[in-house]
Structure formats: structure tokens, C-alpha cells
Design an enzyme around this catalytic site. Sequence first.
Site, PDB file in Angstrom:
ATOM      1  N   CYS A  55      99.209  52.420 -12.673  1.00  0.00           N
ATOM      2  CA  CYS A  55      99.354  51.277 -13.591  1.00  0.00           C
ATOM      3  C   CYS A  55      98.027  50.587 -13.886  1.00  0.00           C
ATOM      4  CB  CYS A  55     100.344  50.261 -13.023  1.00  0.00           C
ATOM      5  SG  CYS A  55     101.976  50.963 -12.826  1.00  0.00           S
ATOM      6  N   HIS A  64      99.552  44.339 -17.851  1.00  0.00           N
ATOM      7  CA  HIS A  64     100.283  45.600 -17.724  1.00  0.00           C
ATOM      8  C   HIS A  64     101.777  45.257 -17.709  1.00  0.00           C
ATOM      9  CE1 HIS A  64     102.189  49.043 -16.091  1.00  0.00           C
ATOM     10  NE2 HIS A  64     102.359  48.503 -14.898  1.00  0.00           N
ATOM     11  N   ASN A  77     108.080  50.373 -18.602  1.00  0.00           N
ATOM     12  CA  ASN A  77     106.755  50.433 -17.979  1.00  0.00           C
ATOM     13  C   ASN A  77     106.161  51.814 -18.274  1.00  0.00           C
ATOM     14  OD1 ASN A  77     104.615  50.772 -16.178  1.00  0.00           O
ATOM     15  ND2 ASN A  77     105.630  49.727 -14.483  1.00  0.00           N
TER      16      ASN A  77
HETATM   17  O1  UT7 Z   1     103.553  48.440 -12.143  1.00  0.00           O
HETATM   18  C1  UT7 Z   1     104.065  48.480 -10.874  1.00  0.00           C
HETATM   19  C2  UT7 Z   1     105.323  49.269 -10.969  1.00  0.00           C
HETATM   20  N1  UT7 Z   1     106.459  48.739 -10.335  1.00  0.00           N
HETATM   21  C3  UT7 Z   1     106.929  47.490 -10.432  1.00  0.00           C
HETATM   22  O2  UT7 Z   1     106.356  46.602 -11.001  1.00  0.00           O
HETATM   23  C4  UT7 Z   1     108.248  47.235  -9.786  1.00  0.00           C
HETATM   24  C5  UT7 Z   1     108.354  45.876  -9.168  1.00  0.00           C
HETATM   25  N2  UT7 Z   1     109.695  45.681  -8.660  1.00  0.00           N
HETATM   26  C6  UT7 Z   1     110.749  45.477  -9.456  1.00  0.00           C
HETATM   27  O3  UT7 Z   1     110.582  45.422 -10.671  1.00  0.00           O
HETATM   28  C7  UT7 Z   1     112.096  45.268  -8.841  1.00  0.00           C
HETATM   29  O4  UT7 Z   1     111.981  45.325  -7.437  1.00  0.00           O
HETATM   30  C8  UT7 Z   1     113.147  46.300  -9.320  1.00  0.00           C
HETATM   31  C9  UT7 Z   1     113.534  46.015 -10.751  1.00  0.00           C
HETATM   32  C10 UT7 Z   1     112.609  47.714  -9.186  1.00  0.00           C
HETATM   33  C11 UT7 Z   1     114.420  46.215  -8.477  1.00  0.00           C
HETATM   34  O5  UT7 Z   1     114.912  44.907  -8.494  1.00  0.00           O
HETATM   35  P1  UT7 Z   1     115.339  44.228  -7.113  1.00  0.00           P
HETATM   36  O6  UT7 Z   1     115.859  42.893  -7.460  1.00  0.00           O
HETATM   37  O7  UT7 Z   1     114.172  44.292  -6.185  1.00  0.00           O
HETATM   38  O8  UT7 Z   1     116.540  45.136  -6.655  1.00  0.00           O
HETATM   39  P2  UT7 Z   1     116.740  45.921  -5.287  1.00  0.00           P
HETATM   40  O9  UT7 Z   1     115.876  47.128  -5.261  1.00  0.00           O
HETATM   41  O10 UT7 Z   1     116.632  44.936  -4.150  1.00  0.00           O
HETATM   42  O11 UT7 Z   1     118.227  46.396  -5.410  1.00  0.00           O
HETATM   43  C12 UT7 Z   1     119.309  45.442  -5.467  1.00  0.00           C
HETATM   44  C13 UT7 Z   1     120.607  46.208  -5.651  1.00  0.00           C
HETATM   45  C14 UT7 Z   1     120.784  47.356  -4.643  1.00  0.00           C
HETATM   46  O12 UT7 Z   1     122.151  47.413  -4.312  1.00  0.00           O
HETATM   47  P3  UT7 Z   1     122.703  46.769  -2.931  1.00  0.00           P
HETATM   48  O13 UT7 Z   1     121.942  47.489  -1.844  1.00  0.00           O
HETATM   49  O14 UT7 Z   1     122.357  45.308  -3.019  1.00  0.00           O
HETATM   50  O15 UT7 Z   1     124.140  47.082  -2.969  1.00  0.00           O
HETATM   51  C15 UT7 Z   1     120.404  48.588  -5.441  1.00  0.00           C
HETATM   52  O16 UT7 Z   1     121.037  49.754  -4.966  1.00  0.00           O
HETATM   53  O17 UT7 Z   1     120.651  46.822  -6.939  1.00  0.00           O
HETATM   54  C16 UT7 Z   1     120.933  48.222  -6.802  1.00  0.00           C
HETATM   55  N3  UT7 Z   1     120.276  48.937  -7.896  1.00  0.00           N
HETATM   56  C17 UT7 Z   1     120.812  49.093  -9.112  1.00  0.00           C
HETATM   57  N4  UT7 Z   1     122.008  48.693  -9.606  1.00  0.00           N
HETATM   58  C18 UT7 Z   1     122.258  48.996 -10.897  1.00  0.00           C
HETATM   59  C19 UT7 Z   1     119.026  49.512  -7.901  1.00  0.00           C
HETATM   60  N5  UT7 Z   1     118.785  50.032  -9.109  1.00  0.00           N
HETATM   61  C20 UT7 Z   1     119.877  49.786  -9.874  1.00  0.00           C
HETATM   62  C21 UT7 Z   1     120.194  50.076 -11.209  1.00  0.00           C
HETATM   63  N6  UT7 Z   1     121.397  49.661 -11.675  1.00  0.00           N
HETATM   64  N7  UT7 Z   1     119.351  50.733 -12.049  1.00  0.00           N
END
Ligand code: UT7
Length: 340
Positions: free
Chosen positions: A117, A267, A297
Amino acid sequence: MIKSVIAGVGHYVPENIVTNDDLSQRMTTTDEWITERTGIKERRHRKNRLDSEETTSFYGFKASEVALKNANLTAKDIDYIVFATLSPDYFFPGCGVQLQELLGCDTIGALDVRNQCSGFIYAVSVADAFIKSGMYKNVLVVGAEIHSFGLDFSDAGRGVSVIFGDGAGAIVLSSSEASDSRGILSVNMHSEGKYAEELVVKFPGSKSGWSDNLLSNPDLITAEDIYPVMNGNFVFKHAVTRFPETILEALQKAGKTIEDLDLLIPHQANLRISQYVQQLLHLPDEKIFMNIQKYGNTTAASIPIALSEAILEGRMKPGDLVCLSAFGSGFTWGSVLFEY
Ligand code: UT7
């Protein structure tokens, strides 16, 4: 004194739009979840996942053609290519040499940057240093990605695959000895390799085993080896600290303050990250550019695509103070401050 100025900018995205609803047909996800957590509504994917013509270097080529046209230059005027990508056509050689051939440049140097990134920031730093040293006059800097061939669209990969999209952006950085204040004012880069595995693709690589593993025992290779693995929460927390740090660092090094800034082009990692940074720095809406809603992204391509759209939308005018900043896998982060 020699300065680097942005002479031309261009971008290219494939026509194929993939909405959140489209993704919900392929995995257990919803438009609501993706919008709420990331701000993304749609992204572009290469039409055919197995298309060997529509490559990352081809996307870079399409963006470069526009950048060259906007700079009123031809491929023969380019002295050097810096190509940032994490999704190259081949494991080696890199995309820079493919682009040299596609554009029909002379046998100029072509360098690939592997900083995910932050790749575009790192790529600009190389071009800026070459120009300021007097070595080159026109350097083509490209960020391009095709993520869609390498993402896990099963439920196991949904936390990653909904975020990333395909596209490319390019700029021509040229030397100028004009007495005006246009040009790059400060470039800043950082890394923290202890967090390498917080956002990683392991295969192919010397740590996880080479192709001989795959041939002799394909069962050794797991989804975790070949697809991106991301500790989303952890990445998010570091991003919201490092973005503001490096933006303020860029301003401070140039003797400017946040009040002097006309436009921040971060970014496009996650809309929530950008909004958090905006709030922390007290930036009004007109001083930050966001297009992640349309493209997701696109890692190394996200800044040059956003820069290109900001110009097309009239968000930047000559004399504006603009900051580009990035954070991502590595971890790596950094910023570029320039007067447009
Ligand atoms: O440039 C650098 C690149 N990366 C980034 O910038 C990423 C930075 N991080 C993020 O943007 C966020 O952490 C995410 C958008 C990736 C994820 O959001 P989050 O609020 O951190 O969600 P999480 O990973 O803690 O997941 C919460 C829940 C989980 O379910 P449980 O365990 O609470 O039942 C996941 O399994 O959401 C679930 N989940 C989804 N549900 C529906 C994960 N992905 C999905 C999805 N659709 N696509």
C-alpha cells in the site's frame, strides 16, 4: 536548484464493476456489513480471472499512456520507470520491464518497488531522488494492481477479499529549475518489519517453501499460504496512528502547518480510517479526497488513481499544497508533500 514537478497524471480501471451485492452471491456477506466497516460500495475486477492478456503491466501501460499525454510527452522522453505493485505479471521479472516494452521506451532502466500500500510513496521517493540528483529528467512512476486473481472468495477469505480491487495510476515526474515554488517539498518513509505477518501473502517465498514443495506434495500448500492473510483490527489500529504521524511529519519538514494544507490524498485503505484521520487533523471535507467507495483498496494504485481523479474533478489547482500518505503491509508507511 533542481526540483521534481508532476508533469502529467493518468489512471485506468477495468470496466467490470463488482458491487457488494455481487460479492454476497459468492460468499456470506452483505452490502450493509461492507459499507459499514469499510465504506466500499463497489470495486473493479478484471473481467476474466484467467485472462493472460489483461495483466498488471497492461493496466500500468493504459494509465501511463494517459499520464504521458497529459504531460505532452512520448515514451521516448522517459528516462526511467519505477513500477510499484504487489501483484506482478510474473514472480519475476517485474512489471517495470514489461511496461518498458509495452510503451516502446528506449532501453531505459526499469525498477519494481515491492512496498504494497505504500508502494507508490516509495516509488515517488526514488524518482524524486534521481531527478534532484540531476541524473534523470522525466521519470514515469506507476502503481498498478490486479488483486482479483489472487483473493479467496470463499467465506474463509471474506474479511480480505471484499476490500481489494483492480486498477492503475501513473504520473510523470519531471525536473524543473523554475524559480516558482511548485514541486515536491518533502518525502518520508518508514517501516516496521516485526509486523510483516500481520498482512502477508506467504507463497511463493523462501520461508514457506518453493515450487518443489508444490510439485512433490501439493497437500503442504494451504489457503493461508497462497491468499492474503490480514489481522484487520491490528492493521486498522496502526494505520490510524501512522497516517496522522507521517502527514504532520511531511508538513513539519517543509516548514508548513496543517492549516497550510489544501488537499490530503490518503491511500484508500478504508473509509473509516480516512475519516478518523480527517477528524483528528480537523480537516474539512473539501481538504480530503476519498474514492474508495468506487474502487475499494487498490494498494499501490490507490494514490495515483485518486490523484488523477482529484485533478479531473477540479479538486486541485496550481499552487495548492497537497499531501499524499500511505500505510500498509510491511508495515510500511510514508508521505509526499508537494505544491501542485
Ligand atoms: O492498506 C492497509 C490494508 N488493510 C487495511 O487497511 C485493513 C484495516 N482493517 C479493516 O479495514 C477492518 O479491520 C476490516 C474491514 C478488515 C474488518 O473489520 P472489523 O471491524 O475489524 O471486523 P472483524 O475482522 O473484527 O470481524 C468482525 C466479524 C467477524 O465475525 P464474528 O467473529 O464477530 O462472528 C467476522 O467473521 O465480521 C465477520 N466478517 C464478515 N461478515 C460479513 C468478516 N468479514 C466479513 C464480511 N462480511 N465480508
